[in-house]
Scaffold this active site. Structure first.
Site, PDB file in Angstrom:
ATOM      1  N   HIS A 143     -39.434  24.913  31.644  1.00 23.30           N
ATOM      2  CA  HIS A 143     -38.789  25.392  30.412  1.00 23.30           C
ATOM      3  C   HIS A 143     -39.076  26.894  30.270  1.00 23.30           C
ATOM      4  O   HIS A 143     -39.779  27.331  29.371  1.00 23.30           O
ATOM      5  CB  HIS A 143     -39.303  24.594  29.212  1.00 23.30           C
ATOM      6  N   ASN A 187     -34.675  23.182  32.264  1.00 22.64           N
ATOM      7  CA  ASN A 187     -34.042  23.272  30.947  1.00 22.64           C
ATOM      8  C   ASN A 187     -33.094  24.461  30.856  1.00 22.64           C
ATOM      9  O   ASN A 187     -33.502  25.604  31.087  1.00 22.64           O
ATOM     10  CB  ASN A 187     -35.125  23.429  29.864  1.00 22.64           C
ATOM     11  N   GLU A 188     -31.845  24.174  30.526  1.00 20.23           N
ATOM     12  CA  GLU A 188     -30.850  25.189  30.195  1.00 20.23           C
ATOM     13  C   GLU A 188     -30.765  26.384  31.148  1.00 20.23           C
ATOM     14  O   GLU A 188     -30.927  27.538  30.722  1.00 20.23           O
ATOM     15  CB  GLU A 188     -31.088  25.728  28.770  1.00 20.23           C
ATOM     16  N   ASN A 329     -27.940  19.608  25.080  1.00 26.83           N
ATOM     17  CA  ASN A 329     -28.508  20.347  23.939  1.00 26.83           C
ATOM     18  C   ASN A 329     -27.359  20.924  23.134  1.00 26.83           C
ATOM     19  O   ASN A 329     -26.451  21.543  23.699  1.00 26.83           O
ATOM     20  CB  ASN A 329     -29.379  21.519  24.411  1.00 26.83           C
ATOM     21  N   TYR A 331     -26.315  22.988  19.313  1.00 29.62           N
ATOM     22  CA  TYR A 331     -26.698  23.598  18.037  1.00 29.62           C
ATOM     23  C   TYR A 331     -25.493  23.825  17.126  1.00 29.62           C
ATOM     24  O   TYR A 331     -25.424  23.314  16.039  1.00 29.62           O
ATOM     25  CB  TYR A 331     -27.485  24.897  18.279  1.00 29.62           C
TER      26      TYR A 331
END
Ligand code: NOJ
Length: 494
Positions: A143, A187-188, A329, A331
């Site tokens: 991450h 992650n991302e 994920n 938002y």
């Protein structure tokens, strides 16, 4: 001076007109949890032989890169207070906790020739504490906190990163895989590869339109090699490996302009299909339009080959289907408009797309559950996704315990998740981002995402549940999303 204490009853209404609560129920085995990451909460940055990460380096040398010139040296102090965090996870009724491992805490120099036993012990303690409380660990291997020593060798731009990562992952699976069955490799990458090479995030380099594509390419190969290594060497552990991307729905600011509508579609491809297509499509490889566009621009700009690296046939096969689940994920919606100052000599990711996000959209109305559903339905239709986990979903504000907007955000998004389940999407779990207020990268502590507040002025980093955590607790414990939510709030004025 008069101090007035007010107790107010507050009701938040969901978006459930014409339905009843039984339609907004999660299956019994549904995962409902909260998420954090190592650098954002642990602190103890130079304790017990932890090595330096790219975030430590960037922030210590260039504090001006962070909105409030803060850092994650102490953050939430979770290295020492992890038991309290897991206690809170239990209190909110969560059955899972998503954490990440700090690569430089486990391998201080990045390489597996020197394994830091204290780092291993720390994560053993955290995992064991979770299991003792019947909390399922979801563990992200990377991450964003790359060991600085590896950055010195080129980091994510060096193809060797996939070997370094596989060696690190092997240590991690050997040490924790007997107890951890849900892994996230990376992650991302669509965020750290873009912003890490667009100067805002670590390593803070200015190589947009080149460094980002190389980083993404190496991240995909790294993920796939790790997946294969797990299948070859750790199959008996019977775990699942997922890949997490940041998602949104791209909305053209001018829906009547056909060019802008087409631009929004192209932007979605660049931001999301860039990584989805190689792993989750039948054909594999990057999306055709993206390849053609970058190749074409590169040639006009005088490059002798495309700035987007190419996979070999073997690599396409290796990457394809290399995930047991997609971590989604989400938002907020992304409003975009045409780039007006387009200059063919400007080599950048944004210029390759020709669209630019509108900043005000991010502050105006950030509660867009419809955008989450649009993105998920689209992915479900266009790609082959074995399982979805919503690995992050959340809302930022500037802090405070009466976080009514955040509570409303969660009520609306969790309702939406039950609707998607009713439509038949194979969603297995949901994680709120975040359990705690924490270090929000280049925003420092100016943006708060926690359902639990943390007092950063207090050396003990006191944790206090916010209003939103009451709603989350009710939902997580009952597995039902209510039509509305009522609670009392205390307001003290002078
Ligand atoms: C995505 C990242 O994974 C996480 O680290 C970050 O804090 C949240 N989004 C909120 O921006």
């Amino acid at each position: 001076m008069n101090i007035i204490n007010l107790v107010l009853t507050l009701t938040i209404i969901g978006s459930t007109a014409g339905t009843n609560e039984s339609e907004h129920r999660f299956p019994d085995d549904f995962i409902l949890g909260a998420a954090t990451s190592a650098y954002q909460i642990e602190g103890a940055w130079n304790v017990s032989n932890r090595g330096e990460s790219i975030w430590d380096r960037m922030i210590h040398y260039k504090p001006q890169k962070i909105a409030d010139r803060s850092n994650g040296d102490i953050a939430d102090n979770s290295y020492y207070q992890y038991k309290e965090d897991i206690e809170l996870i239990q209190q909110i009724g969560a059955n899972a906790y998503r954490i990440s491992l700090s690569w430089p805490r486990i391998l201080p120099n990045g390489f597996n020739n020197s394994v830091n036993r204290e780092g291993i012990q720390y994560y053993n303690n955290v995992i064991d504490e979770m299991l003792e409380k019947n909390i399922t660990p979801f563990v992200t291997i990377y991450h964003w906190d790359l060991p600085q020593k590896l950055q010195d060798l080129g980091g994510w731009e060096n193809p060797e990163i996939s070997n370094w990562f596989v060696d690190y992952a092997r240590v991690v699976f050997s040490e924790f895989g007997d107890r951890v069955k849900h892994w996230i490799t990376i992650n991302e990458p669509n965020i750290f590869c873009i912003f890490g090479y667009h100067s805002t995030d670590a390593p803070g380099l200015d190589k947009s339109g080149r460094g980002d594509y190389t980083c993404g390419h190496n991240a995909l190969l790294t993920h796939a090699k790790t997946y294969k290594m797990y299948q070859d060497e750790f199959k008996n552990q019977q775990g699942k490996l997922g890949f997490v991307l940041s998602f949104s729905w791209v909305v053209p600011q001018n829906p009547d302009d056909p060019e802008e509508v087409a631009g929004a579609k192209l932007s979605w491809q660049f931001w999301y299909s860039w990584f989805l297509h190689p792993i989750f499509s039948n054909e594999g490889d990057y999306p055709r339009e993206m390849k053609e566009r970058i190749a074409n621009y590169s040639s006009i700009q005088g490059f002798s080959r495309s700035r987007l690296p190419q996979f070999t046939e073997n690599e396409i096969t290796l990457v394809k289907n290399s995930a047991d689940y997609l971590g989604f994920n989400f938002y907020t919606a992304r409003y975009e408009t045409k780039l007006t100052d387009y200059d063919i000599n400007n080599v950048s990711f944004q210029h390759d797309i020709g669209m630019i996000p509108i900043d005000k959209a991010f502050t105006k109305d950030r509660c867009t559950p419809w955008a989450m559903s649009k993105a998920m339905r689209h992915i479900n239709k266009e790609f082959i996704i074995p399982e979805f986990y919503i690995t992050e979903n959340g809302y930022w504000d500037v802090g405070g315990l009466n976080d009514v907007n955040r509570a409303e955000y969660y009520l609306l998004h969790l309702t939406e998740v039950t609707k998607l389940l009713n439509e038949g999407l194979n969603i297995r779990g949901y994680f709120a981002w975040s359990l705690l207020d924490n270090f929000e990268w280049s925003y420092g502590y100016t943006q708060k995402f926690g359902i639990i507040s943390v007092n950063f002025m207090d050396p003990k980093r006191a944790r206090t549940p916010k209003l939103s955590s009451k709603l989350i607790t009710q939902i997580y414990k009952s597995k039902i999303v209510p039509l509305s939510f009522s609670t009392t709030i205390n307001i003290t004025t002078i």
